[in-house]
Motif scaffolding. Structure first.
Motif, mmCIF file in Angstrom:
data_model
loop_
_atom_site.group_PDB
_atom_site.id
_atom_site.type_symbol
_atom_site.label_atom_id
_atom_site.label_comp_id
_atom_site.label_asym_id
_atom_site.label_seq_id
_atom_site.Cartn_x
_atom_site.Cartn_y
_atom_site.Cartn_z
ATOM 1 N N PRO A 102 0.853 -1.182 0.000
ATOM 2 C CA PRO A 102 0.000 0.000 0.000
ATOM 3 C C PRO A 102 0.894 1.239 0.000
ATOM 4 C CG PRO A 102 -0.679 -1.566 1.705
ATOM 5 C CD PRO A 102 0.654 -2.011 1.209
ATOM 6 N N VAL A 103 0.478 2.273 -0.707
ATOM 7 C CA VAL A 103 1.244 3.522 -0.772
ATOM 8 C C VAL A 103 0.488 4.571 0.027
ATOM 9 C CG1 VAL A 103 2.318 5.231 -2.276
ATOM 10 C CG2 VAL A 103 2.063 2.866 -3.073
ATOM 11 N N VAL A 104 1.210 5.265 0.900
ATOM 12 C CA VAL A 104 0.550 6.227 1.787
ATOM 13 C C VAL A 104 1.125 7.626 1.598
ATOM 14 C CG1 VAL A 104 0.019 4.469 3.509
ATOM 15 C CG2 VAL A 104 2.173 5.742 3.674
ATOM 16 N N ASP A 105 0.303 8.630 1.924
ATOM 17 C CA ASP A 105 0.760 10.013 1.848
ATOM 18 C C ASP A 105 1.477 10.396 3.145
ATOM 19 O OD1 ASP A 105 -1.213 10.470 3.769
ATOM 20 O OD2 ASP A 105 -2.591 11.447 2.372
ATOM 21 N N VAL A 106 1.807 11.668 3.298
ATOM 22 C CA VAL A 106 2.583 12.105 4.465
ATOM 23 C C VAL A 106 1.831 11.904 5.773
ATOM 24 C CG1 VAL A 106 3.986 13.764 3.198
ATOM 25 C CG2 VAL A 106 1.776 14.484 4.101
#
Length: 207
Positions: A102-106
Motif C-alpha cells: 500500500p502507498v501512503v501520503d505524508v
C-alpha cells in the motif's frame, strides 16, 4: 536524470476494505476488480493490514468463511511512500516477502498500491526510449559530451557502450550512470580512453 518513483508506477485510488468487511465481500471485490489482494484501512483511511487470496484460501480450507478482514488480514501493513524509487520498493517487497505495498501520503493515508507487476513495467520500456535517455541525460547533460561522441546500442534492455572517453576514470562512472536508467537490464562496457588519470601519471593510451 529523473527516475520514475512509486508515485509514478502505483495504481492510484486503490480498492480498500475495512476491518469489519466480510469474507464474502472481500472475495467479491477481488473478483470484480481482478486483483489478488486488498488493503485494510481504519477510520482515517490508514492501512492496518492486507488481505490476499492466500489469506482467504487458508480460511476457506479450515472451513471458516464467516471471518472478517480484521480476522484474516496480514498485519501490520508494510507500506511504501510515493517518492520512493523502484529499487527501494522492490527491496522492501523482497525483504518482507510480500508481493505488493500500500502507498501512503505524508499523513499515512492510503493513496494507491504498487505491486511486483508495476515494477516489472520498468523493464518493458522500449529500447529506443532507453537509448534516447542515455544519450540525452547521461552523455549530453551529465558528461557534457556531444551525443555522437559515444555509440549506445540497446537490445532488450541490454546496453552496449563503445567509443572513447578522455579519461580512464570516467569509464566506470559512465557505466554506473547507464545502469541507473529505468529499464536497463545490463551494461556491456566497451569504452576506451585517451588518458589514464588513475595512476597519477599523464599516461596516454596508445592508439
Amino acid at each position: 536524470m529523473r527516475h520514475r518513483t512509486v508515485g509514478d508506477l502505483m495504481t492510484p485510488t486503490a480498492v480498500s476494505v475495512r476491518p469489519g468487511t466480510t469474507f464474502k465481500e472481500i472475495a467479491r471485490l477481488l473478483d470484480e476488480y481482478d486483483i489478488t489482494a486488498v488493503p485494510v484501512v481504519d477510520d482515517g483511511g490508514r492501512p492496518v493490514g492486507v488481505v490476499s487470496e492466500a489469506d482467504l484460501l487458508r480460511k476457506q480450507t479450515s472451513g471458516d468463511v464467516g471471518s472478517t478482514a480484521g480476522d484474516v488480514m496480514t498485519s501490520p501493513a508494510v507500506v511504501a511512500e510515493p517518492e520512493w524509487n523502484a529499487v527501494r520498493a522492490a527491496r522492501t517487497m523482497e525483504g518482507r516477502k510480500v508481493k505488493r505495498l500500500p502507498v501512503v501520503d505524508v499523513e499515512g493515508r492510503l493513496i494507491g498500491v504498487i505491486s511486483r507487476g508495476d515494477l516489472v513495467k520498468l523493464f518493458l520500456r522500449q529500447d529506443h526510449a532507453i537509448q534516447e535517455e542515455i544519450l540525452e541525460d547521461v552523455i549530453v547533460r551529465t558528461l557534457r559530451l556531444p551525443p555522437s561522441s559515444l555509440t549506445v546500442e540497446v537490445t532488450d534492455g541490454r546496453v552496449t557502450l563503445s567509443g572513447s572517453l578522455e579519461r580512464r576514470s570516467l569509464l566506470p562512472v559512465t557505466a554506473r550512470l547507464c545502469e541507473g536508467v529505468d529499464g536497463v537490464v545490463d551494461v556491456v562496457n566497451r569504452l576506451g580512453y585517451d588518458r589514464d588519470d588513475t595512476t597519477g601519471e599523464a599516461t596516454v593510451r596508445p592508439s
